[in-house]
Design a protein around this motif. Sequence first.
Motif, short mmCIF file in Angstrom:
data_model
loop_
_atom_site.label_atom_id
_atom_site.label_comp_id
_atom_site.label_asym_id
_atom_site.label_seq_id
_atom_site.Cartn_x
_atom_site.Cartn_y
_atom_site.Cartn_z
N GLU A 55 -3.54 -0.43 6.09
CA GLU A 55 -3.64 0.96 5.69
C GLU A 55 -3.04 1.89 6.74
O GLU A 55 -2.28 2.81 6.43
N SER B 155 1.09 3.98 -3.14
CA SER B 155 0.53 5.32 -2.93
C SER B 155 1.59 6.41 -3.01
O SER B 155 1.44 7.47 -2.41
N ARG C 44 0.83 -1.21 0.00
CA ARG C 44 0.00 0.00 0.00
C ARG C 44 0.87 1.26 0.00
O ARG C 44 0.60 2.22 -0.73
#
Length: 410
Positions: free
Chosen positions: A348, A244, A240
């Motif tokens: 996350e 990102s 993640r």
Amino acid sequence: MSVLIACSYEVGGLPFRMAEVLNRRGLPVWYLSVAPPTGGHDSTRFHYGERHEPWDISERIGGGASPREVVRRLAAARRELDIRAAFATGAEAHLLGRAGLPYHYWCYGSDLDWQAFAPLWPEGHPLLRRAWTFSRFALGLRRRQRRSLRDAVAVMVAPYQKPALDRIRAGAPLFALPHLLAVDDRARLLERRAAERDAVRRIVGAERFIFSAARHVWCGALAAQADNKGNDVVIRAFARWRGSGGDRAVRLVLVRKGPDTEASARLVAELGLADAVTWLGEMNRDELGRLYRGADLCLGQFGTPVITYAMLEPLAEGTPCLSHFVFPHPGVPGYPEPPPGMAPRDPEGLAREIGLLLGDEAAREDAAARSWAWVRDHCSEERFVEAFREIFPLEAWPAFGARPGDLAMS
């Protein structure tokens, strides 16, 4: 007067390390291991090499002897060496009590997960191996492990282990020892990091990297085990963060150790990370130290919420480490304050924390300094020795800091 450190499971060689430090610091402590090599692996020799110390009485007491003979030899050594108490771990600790030696018991994890209760099976575990393990459990391992817990003067547990211990011995007296870590001078530590940096980069194949040394225990039936390391959270969080906008030159370094290693490798491939992950073989503590010192950031455990060596070892090497734990835990003795680096368990949330540290050099250096200072204050050799003396307050302990005498047995 003296104390015995005894193990029938080596816990990564840590009981030997404890005995070495206590003797070097002037306390008359003996060491006994009756632990058979697991899968041909001798943890103490793997981490510390071939050692023949005068305070190691393993060959004299163990040496393939039957439990009855071990008890007889223990009773003789107790009298001859004036051993008054023991610090012990493993399913055979009850033998100390049978030899008339009171002991404090250290729960290391799988003694409650796999031995005091019915074992769980990792994905693809061979049927014949299952049968052998369960037969060993049913034919006495469970009974011996539970007796070792029940017969102890007091028990040391991580907070998550307390409910399992209560099922075996409700209201057991509890005690705590700090993790034992070698804490180098901060300036000297920074010099070592700089001197080793190029060699570590060559090993990893990257200028910057995140290192997770936790063994792989996280999927299938093992997800419900208290030894769950949450390795999948680490891998997903790295994916993640990278996806990102994270620096794609940063690699994730993992160690091929644990029953779910192949499951982790499959997850790496599924997430398209094969070219971003470096896998290394199992390492001894000196090799681990170099990786900890060379990493920009380390990641600990994200399954069971507990403070572990996988988190504190990097902190001792001056590298920030994110890990998931719960603090405080009323009723279970432990540290007076939490270490730096408490992180969420969801991928996350962990990805955000990774980004905050890797994207801000000043924040990372501040976290590193605070991490090192916390370990110095709470887990140094000096603090461990002080705590050990408090738990075993023998009248004949030498003055603190005295030089160790010759403990060789005739």
